[in-house]
Each structure stands twice: as structure tokens, then as C-alpha cells.
Design an enzyme around this catalytic site. Sequence first.
Site, PDB file in Angstrom:
ATOM      1  N   ASP A  78       0.872  -1.171   0.000  1.00  0.00           N
ATOM      2  CA  ASP A  78       0.000   0.000   0.000  1.00  0.00           C
ATOM      3  C   ASP A  78       0.904   1.213   0.000  1.00  0.00           C
ATOM      4  O   ASP A  78       1.828   1.314   0.814  1.00  0.00           O
ATOM      5  CB  ASP A  78      -0.969   0.031   1.179  1.00  0.00           C
ATOM      6  CG  ASP A  78      -2.127   0.980   0.869  1.00  0.00           C
ATOM      7  OD1 ASP A  78      -2.918   0.674  -0.055  1.00  0.00           O
ATOM      8  OD2 ASP A  78      -2.222   2.047   1.500  1.00  0.00           O
ATOM      9  N   ASP A 164       4.827   9.631 -10.690  1.00  0.00           N
ATOM     10  CA  ASP A 164       6.275   9.751 -10.920  1.00  0.00           C
ATOM     11  C   ASP A 164       6.678  11.028 -11.677  1.00  0.00           C
ATOM     12  O   ASP A 164       7.702  11.633 -11.337  1.00  0.00           O
ATOM     13  CB  ASP A 164       6.817   8.517 -11.648  1.00  0.00           C
ATOM     14  CG  ASP A 164       7.057   7.342 -10.699  1.00  0.00           C
ATOM     15  OD1 ASP A 164       7.496   7.589  -9.558  1.00  0.00           O
ATOM     16  OD2 ASP A 164       6.820   6.199 -11.101  1.00  0.00           O
TER      17      ASP A 164
HETATM   18  P1  ITT Z   1      -3.331  -2.341  -5.592  1.00  0.00           P
HETATM   19  O1  ITT Z   1      -4.130  -1.909  -4.378  1.00  0.00           O
HETATM   20  O2  ITT Z   1      -4.039  -3.358  -6.417  1.00  0.00           O
HETATM   21  O3  ITT Z   1      -1.935  -2.744  -5.237  1.00  0.00           O
HETATM   22  P2  ITT Z   1      -3.435   0.496  -6.268  1.00  0.00           P
HETATM   23  O4  ITT Z   1      -2.828   1.289  -7.394  1.00  0.00           O
HETATM   24  O5  ITT Z   1      -4.885   0.732  -5.947  1.00  0.00           O
HETATM   25  O6  ITT Z   1      -3.168  -1.071  -6.573  1.00  0.00           O
HETATM   26  P3  ITT Z   1      -2.651   1.652  -3.735  1.00  0.00           P
HETATM   27  O7  ITT Z   1      -4.002   1.649  -3.148  1.00  0.00           O
HETATM   28  O8  ITT Z   1      -1.487   1.247  -2.870  1.00  0.00           O
HETATM   29  O9  ITT Z   1      -2.550   0.689  -4.996  1.00  0.00           O
HETATM   30  O10 ITT Z   1      -2.375   3.095  -4.342  1.00  0.00           O
HETATM   31  C1  ITT Z   1      -1.082   3.471  -4.650  1.00  0.00           C
HETATM   32  C2  ITT Z   1      -1.132   4.721  -5.515  1.00  0.00           C
HETATM   33  O11 ITT Z   1      -0.100   5.613  -5.079  1.00  0.00           O
HETATM   34  C3  ITT Z   1      -0.812   4.370  -6.947  1.00  0.00           C
HETATM   35  O12 ITT Z   1      -1.985   4.030  -7.656  1.00  0.00           O
HETATM   36  C4  ITT Z   1      -0.162   5.676  -7.415  1.00  0.00           C
HETATM   37  O13 ITT Z   1      -1.145   6.633  -7.677  1.00  0.00           O
HETATM   38  C5  ITT Z   1       0.594   6.134  -6.177  1.00  0.00           C
HETATM   39  N1  ITT Z   1       1.961   5.577  -6.176  1.00  0.00           N
HETATM   40  C6  ITT Z   1       2.459   4.641  -5.325  1.00  0.00           C
HETATM   41  N2  ITT Z   1       3.721   4.320  -5.628  1.00  0.00           N
HETATM   42  C7  ITT Z   1       4.046   5.071  -6.700  1.00  0.00           C
HETATM   43  C8  ITT Z   1       5.208   5.174  -7.487  1.00  0.00           C
HETATM   44  O14 ITT Z   1       6.271   4.407  -7.274  1.00  0.00           O
HETATM   45  N3  ITT Z   1       5.186   6.042  -8.492  1.00  0.00           N
HETATM   46  C9  ITT Z   1       4.115   6.804  -8.744  1.00  0.00           C
HETATM   47  N4  ITT Z   1       2.964   6.752  -8.079  1.00  0.00           N
HETATM   48  C10 ITT Z   1       2.924   5.892  -7.045  1.00  0.00           C
END
Ligand code: ITT
Length: 208
Positions: A78, A164
Site C-alpha cells: 500500500d 512519478d
Molecule cells: P493495488 O491496491 O491493487 O496494489 P493500487 O494502485 O490501488 O493497486 P494503492 O491503493 O497502494 O494501490 O495506491 C497506490 C497509488 O499511489 C498508486 O496508484 C499511485 O497513484 C501512487 N503511487 C504509489 N507508488 C508510486 C510510485 O512508485 N510512483 C508513482 N505513483 C505511485
Amino acid sequence: MKERITDLKGRIVFATSNEGKMKEVRMILSGCGCEVLSLREAGIDVDAEENGTTFEENAIIKVKAIRPFTDAVVLADDSGLEVDYLDKAPGVYSARFMGHDTSYELKNREIIRRLSGVEGEERSARFVCVIAASLPDGRILTTRGTIEGVIAHEPSGTGGFGYDPIVLVPELGKTTAELEAEEKNRISHRGKALRQMREKLRALGYCS
Ligand code: ITT
């Protein structure tokens, strides 16, 4: 309830439906001695309701939702972007900010717009990643990694995913979308949290 999949020893099921995350996870865990399967590859189709208020809570919700369907180690990520000037928004709501289906081009523009007139250190932000593990014996572990940056004045770069293009790493003078995948993984929130988790799993004999 779906049948339990019992032939997943030596395997890690990574509970995400985000392709960008999955690509990074495979690179960071490469050589760990376990086969790393996405939910689709493991034949598991479950979408947990992420109603926690912290990254830790949501990561644990994700692994717990998958635990009944496999005997393998289950990992979940997350993560999100905290912008200090916006009281750490979008934070745990990063994926849902402005709606799940809104393009990141628009989300990124909106964050830049909300920071118009804000300069220097006041543009500080960070990516946060919490990795949760559910072990076959029922134990739950978590690790956390962060990378500090500032919100750029313009989006830049095509690598990575999500936010990013707007997160500028001051020491490198580049956004995380301008880094090679290996370079991003070396310094990123996800790289840090996942390498810590790999160490914990190695110490417990689950991977190398
Ligand atoms: P899962 O729950 O299925 O893993 P999700 O995209 O819904 O997928 P999250 O609830 O953890 O996952 O949301 C993470 C969000 O944070 C992701 O969709 C991006 O918008 C942002 N994010 C996280 N890590 C990132 C990264 O390395 N680069 C850019 N944006 C990132």
C-alpha cells in the site's frame, strides 16, 4: 468460498492489480529463490475494500483478503504520495484521488495547480510504501520505505507510473519518471520497503 490453492510452496503471491507496481516488484525480488506470482497468475480474483486510514492498515487488509485462497507467502503493497502543503494528501487516497478512472495526466496537473505560488521547501513531498506479508503460519509482518522529493512545476519523464512525473528528487535533479527502472528501484520507497521485507523473509527461511 473458492477452493484453496495448495501447490504454492516456494512461491510468493503478490496481491496487487497495479501493473506498474508489479513490474517493479518483480525486479526488486529477482533472484529471491521464489517464484513471484501476481494475483492473476495465481488464479485469485479478489478485490479487498481498502477502508483503512493508514498505509499499514490497508496493506494488512490486502494480504488478509488473499490468505484464505493460498498456502503461499502473500505480500501486498500500500503506497501513495504525501504532499506536505496539502496536509499530506492524497496519501492513502492516492489511487482514488479525483476518481480511480481519472488519468494521471489530470491528477498530476491538479496537484501542480494546487501548489501554484508555493515555492522551495514548501513544495516538499514523499512517496511512502508499506509492504505487508502474511506468512503461512498466520503471522503478519510489515515494512515501510519512503523517498523524499518536491513537487515539480511541470510533469517530466515517461518512466514508472502514477505520480512519478511530478516528484522531483532534488539531489538528482530528476523526477522519478526520469530515472531508469533500476535506479528508481535502488532509491524508491518500494525498493526500500521490499528489500527490508526480503531480509525478514530470508531470516525466516522463506526466500534467499
Ligand atoms: P493495488 O491496491 O491493487 O496494489 P493500487 O494502485 O490501488 O493497486 P494503492 O491503493 O497502494 O494501490 O495506491 C497506490 C497509488 O499511489 C498508486 O496508484 C499511485 O497513484 C501512487 N503511487 C504509489 N507508488 C508510486 C510510485 O512508485 N510512483 C508513482 N505513483 C505511485
